[in-house]
Scaffold this motif. Structure first.
Motif, PDB file in Angstrom:
ATOM      1  N   UNK A   1     -20.753 -17.370  90.525  1.00  0.00           N
ATOM      2  CA  UNK A   1     -21.712 -16.425  91.089  1.00  0.00           C
ATOM      3  C   UNK A   1     -21.714 -15.093  90.353  1.00  0.00           C
ATOM      4  N   UNK A   2     -20.506 -14.571  90.052  1.00  0.00           N
ATOM      5  CA  UNK A   2     -20.359 -13.248  89.436  1.00  0.00           C
ATOM      6  C   UNK A   2     -20.916 -12.172  90.378  1.00  0.00           C
ATOM      7  N   UNK A   3     -21.361 -11.044  89.866  1.00  0.00           N
ATOM      8  CA  UNK A   3     -21.986 -10.010  90.666  1.00  0.00           C
ATOM      9  C   UNK A   3     -21.090  -9.465  91.765  1.00  0.00           C
ATOM     10  N   UNK A   4     -21.701  -9.174  92.912  1.00  0.00           N
ATOM     11  CA  UNK A   4     -20.976  -8.524  93.998  1.00  0.00           C
ATOM     12  C   UNK A   4     -19.862  -9.405  94.553  1.00  0.00           C
ATOM     13  N   UNK A   5     -20.007 -10.731  94.479  1.00  0.00           N
ATOM     14  CA  UNK A   5     -18.942 -11.620  94.944  1.00  0.00           C
ATOM     15  C   UNK A   5     -17.688 -11.450  94.081  1.00  0.00           C
TER      16      UNK A   5
ATOM     17  N   UNK B   1     -26.141  -0.101  91.591  1.00  0.00           N
ATOM     18  CA  UNK B   1     -25.544  -1.408  91.355  1.00  0.00           C
ATOM     19  C   UNK B   1     -26.613  -2.332  90.790  1.00  0.00           C
ATOM     20  N   UNK B   2     -26.244  -3.144  89.803  1.00  0.00           N
ATOM     21  CA  UNK B   2     -27.254  -3.845  89.005  1.00  0.00           C
ATOM     22  C   UNK B   2     -27.997  -4.944  89.753  1.00  0.00           C
ATOM     23  N   UNK B   3     -27.569  -5.316  90.959  1.00  0.00           N
ATOM     24  CA  UNK B   3     -28.363  -6.278  91.738  1.00  0.00           C
ATOM     25  C   UNK B   3     -29.531  -5.611  92.453  1.00  0.00           C
ATOM     26  N   UNK B   4     -29.568  -4.281  92.452  1.00  0.00           N
ATOM     27  CA  UNK B   4     -30.741  -3.490  92.850  1.00  0.00           C
ATOM     28  C   UNK B   4     -31.120  -3.665  94.320  1.00  0.00           C
ATOM     29  N   UNK B   5     -30.136  -3.869  95.160  1.00  0.00           N
ATOM     30  CA  UNK B   5     -30.319  -3.874  96.611  1.00  0.00           C
ATOM     31  C   UNK B   5     -29.623  -2.648  97.172  1.00  0.00           C
ATOM     32  N   UNK B   6     -30.351  -1.714  97.788  1.00  0.00           N
ATOM     33  CA  UNK B   6     -29.675  -0.551  98.378  1.00  0.00           C
ATOM     34  C   UNK B   6     -28.595  -0.941  99.384  1.00  0.00           C
TER      35      UNK B   6
ATOM     36  N   UNK C   1     -25.623  -2.134  97.376  1.00  0.00           N
ATOM     37  CA  UNK C   1     -25.097  -0.949  96.706  1.00  0.00           C
ATOM     38  C   UNK C   1     -24.158  -0.193  97.646  1.00  0.00           C
ATOM     39  N   UNK C   2     -24.574  -0.008  98.898  1.00  0.00           N
ATOM     40  CA  UNK C   2     -23.732   0.702  99.863  1.00  0.00           C
ATOM     41  C   UNK C   2     -22.444  -0.063 100.135  1.00  0.00           C
ATOM     42  N   UNK C   3     -22.522  -1.391 100.194  1.00  0.00           N
ATOM     43  CA  UNK C   3     -21.311  -2.200 100.394  1.00  0.00           C
ATOM     44  C   UNK C   3     -20.338  -1.976  99.248  1.00  0.00           C
ATOM     45  N   UNK C   4     -20.855  -1.975  98.032  1.00  0.00           N
ATOM     46  CA  UNK C   4     -19.976  -1.846  96.862  1.00  0.00           C
ATOM     47  C   UNK C   4     -19.476  -0.415  96.715  1.00  0.00           C
ATOM     48  N   UNK C   5     -20.272   0.567  97.116  1.00  0.00           N
ATOM     49  CA  UNK C   5     -19.776   1.939  97.137  1.00  0.00           C
ATOM     50  C   UNK C   5     -18.584   2.048  98.091  1.00  0.00           C
TER      51      UNK C   5
ATOM     52  N   UNK D   1     -36.186  -7.526  88.534  1.00  0.00           N
ATOM     53  CA  UNK D   1     -35.726  -8.237  89.732  1.00  0.00           C
ATOM     54  C   UNK D   1     -34.214  -8.174  89.878  1.00  0.00           C
ATOM     55  N   UNK D   2     -33.519  -7.736  88.848  1.00  0.00           N
ATOM     56  CA  UNK D   2     -32.063  -7.682  88.883  1.00  0.00           C
ATOM     57  C   UNK D   2     -31.507  -8.276  87.605  1.00  0.00           C
ATOM     58  N   UNK D   3     -30.187  -8.408  87.510  1.00  0.00           N
ATOM     59  CA  UNK D   3     -29.617  -9.005  86.303  1.00  0.00           C
ATOM     60  C   UNK D   3     -30.107 -10.432  86.128  1.00  0.00           C
ATOM     61  N   UNK D   4     -30.408 -10.811  84.906  1.00  0.00           N
ATOM     62  CA  UNK D   4     -31.017 -12.115  84.659  1.00  0.00           C
ATOM     63  C   UNK D   4     -30.226 -13.271  85.207  1.00  0.00           C
ATOM     64  N   UNK D   5     -28.898 -13.192  85.173  1.00  0.00           N
ATOM     65  CA  UNK D   5     -28.076 -14.336  85.552  1.00  0.00           C
ATOM     66  C   UNK D   5     -27.676 -14.338  87.021  1.00  0.00           C
ATOM     67  N   UNK D   6     -28.041 -13.291  87.779  1.00  0.00           N
ATOM     68  CA  UNK D   6     -27.718 -13.284  89.208  1.00  0.00           C
ATOM     69  C   UNK D   6     -28.776 -12.497  89.989  1.00  0.00           C
ATOM     70  N   UNK D   7     -29.993 -13.057  90.120  1.00  0.00           N
ATOM     71  CA  UNK D   7     -31.048 -12.379  90.867  1.00  0.00           C
ATOM     72  C   UNK D   7     -31.149 -12.882  92.313  1.00  0.00           C
TER      73      UNK D   7
END
Length: 552
Positions: free
Chosen positions: A177-181, A226-231, A234-238, A344-350
């Motif tokens: 999955x990569x990304x926030x996971x 955050x590169x997945x572009x969901x506010x 983003x707050x979760x990762x902050x 839409x976000x990073x190409x490999x995890x949209x």
């Protein structure tokens, strides 16, 4: 033909994946073995008190009664830890143990929390069920450790279970999955590596820090987004970043290189969140976003203050371009508009992307006037597809299709690409313009362009679909909760009336209609709202909104 179309869509989706994701998905099919159940390592001495983190919403309501995502349930029998009548996300929440980090609890509630921990250990065999999937394992590890650092004692067999979960996680990192996971996995390893002591704990810590060292520069963009572009995410990762600062200091590791960089990362992320937050204190609804999942900006700022981090600058009058992530904020008086010029976000995890390109949201004071549709479910099906669709957002839809080819729950095949961004501010007028090619697969390869012009107490939205070979293009302006729409007899003008008494006059170059559509502010919840629907005429549309300035 349908099979060929599905195969082609799959190819358009997977061609963006990184090789490690393909390899990791194949590896998931292989037997993985059982987690090791040897005793837990000793605990590491605490250097300074763990600062109080953000509070989670109380979810354990009574003996075995729980509430997640606006839906109550019971943990009455062991199968209900994996109850197929509940959604996957609801079950994930059941295994997070967020309640341990909720408001201060009395003795009876703390005893109940301890009983639930005992039940979880007894009724969730190692490696089996939702509770042993890497993401809920990661969040549960962190919550148990936070609870312990807040002063609760962990029973010896709880510590053994916790160590077993960390060992399991370290062998099941979500490389597919990569990304926030992946960040959640790394955070859990860091927490466990600092909470426990010894060679094994040092290995967990080193692995978690290695992931963070590689991922944070990629996942946190230069503008702080955050590169997945969901506010919401983003707050979760902050919050994750603030937690990492906190635990690094608690165990005397604040001067290590990764920890040393975290305050600067947090500052950039806090500034980005400020720009993407409406005056009501909630996030803008771009991509997967809803209230009640992530901590509010106010709570995150209070947490940053407790950690001694300096204040960040609030969005000022005028235009702010978050160039790396692609969003624009415009402030004029008590008006705030947030515009989506993003990929839409990073190409490999949209996976959390919506087909919302060139949509926008607008607030007057603390009232949301123009909105996007929101998110209430991740469950596959018609509702999830509708919420990700272009039609659910305040933008232009062509030929009834989505601007990006969203499908299943977390898949995107063909993606809209934003082009020719122009931002001008002169003489009291702000103009923001961009195009996208999300409909390039249609006959004539129609290109969409939208221009927002802010002047005084007004906004003019000009839409153009070039090379449109049919008449099937429509702009939708979804209205906020409690905003009632009226149309004059000519259907080219009318008024929007908010619950707070604000009146917005609208006019359009084509005849409009007022439709009713649901707004999804939270998971498991919908609100009926109005939508202004205006077709483009010969590929052109101009829509104007004007409002009175508030009296001083």
């Amino acid at each position: 033909m349908q099979h060929l179309a599905s195969a082609a869509r799959l190819v358009r989706t997977v061609r963006h994946l990184k090789p490690v994701q393909v390899y990791a998905r194949a590896r998931l099919l292989l037997p993985r073995g059982w987690p090791e159940d040897r005793p837990a390592p000793a605990l590491r001495p605490v250097r300074v008190t763990f600062v109080a983190p953000t509070l989670q919403v109380r979810s354990l309501l009574g003996r075995w009664r729980v509430r997640f995502l606006n839906r109550e349930g019971e943990i009455a029998q062991p199968p209900q830890w994996n109850d197929k009548a509940q959604t996957k996300l609801w079950l994930y929440n059941l295994h997070y143990f967020d309640d341990l980090c909720g408001p201060p609890a009395d003795a009876a509630h703390r005893a109940l929390q301890r009983d639930v921990i005992n039940r979880w250990i007894a009724e969730n065999p190692p490696g089996a069920g939702n509770g042993w999937e890497p993401y809920p394992v990661s969040l549960r590890i962190v919550n148990w450790i936070k609870w312990a650092l807040a002063g609760e004692s962990l029973e010896p067999h709880w510590r053994d279970s916790l160590a077993m979960q960390v060992r399991w996680l370290s062998e099941h990192i979500e490389w597919h999955l990569l990304g926030n996971h992946l960040l959640a996995n790394a955070k859990a390893l860091v927490f466990a590596g600092l909470f426990f002591n010894g060679a094994e704990a040092d290995q967990w810590l080193a692995r978690g820090l290695s992931i963070l060292r590689r991922e944070l520069p990629e996942q946190i963009l230069p503008d702080g987004g955050h590169f997945e572009l969901s506010p919401m995410y983003h707050a979760i990762i902050l919050e994750d970043v603030l937690d990492l600062i906190n635990i690094g200091r608690t165990f005397g590791r604040g001067d290590a290189k990764v920890f040393r960089n975290l305050p600067d990362i947090a500052a950039r992320m806090r500034s980005w969140l400020a720009a993407m937050t409406h005056p009501d204190g909630g996030p803008a609804f771009f991509n997967d976003a809803a209230f009640g999942v992530a901590a509010s900006r106010a709570d995150l700022e209070a947490y940053a203050g407790r950690l001694g981090l300096g204040a960040v600058e609030e969005p000022g009058e005028g235009v702010q371009h978050l160039a790396a992530s692609g969003y624009v904020r415009v402030n004029r008086g008590d008006m705030a508009a947030i515009l989506d010029l993003a990929a839409v976000g990073p190409g490999y995890i949209p996976g959390h992307a919506h087909a919302d390109t060139l949509s926008f949201e607008l607030s007057l004071g603390c009232e949301r006037i123009v909105v996007n549709g929101g998110t209430s479910t991740y469950t596959p099906g018609a509702l999830r597809e509708a919420q990700r669709s272009t039609a659910a957002h305040s933008t232009v839809e062509v030929e009834g299709e989505n601007s990006s080819e969203v499908w299943a729950s977390f898949r995107v095949a063909r993606r809209a690409r934003v082009q020719d961004v122009r931002i001008e501010a002169a003489g009291g007028t702000i103009r923001v313009s961009a195009a996208h090619d999300g409909y390039r697969h249609l006959l004539g390869r129609p290109a969409c362009r939208r221009t927002w012009q802010f002047e005084g107490a007004s906004l003019v939205v000009a839409d153009e679909v070039a090379c449109l070979l049919s008449k099937k293009a429509v702009a939708r302006f979804h209205l906020g909760p409690g905003v009632a729409a009226e149309s004059d007899a000519d259907r080219r003008s009318g008024r929007l009336q908010s619950e707070g008494g604000r009146v917005v006059n609208w006019s359009a170059s084509s005849e409009a209609c007022i439709a009713h559509s649901p707004w999804f502010p939270e998971f498991g919840r919908s609100v009926s709202t109005d939508t202004l629907v205006v077709p483009l005429s010969a590929g052109q549309l101009v829509t104007r909104f004007a409002w009175a300035r508030p009296s001083v």
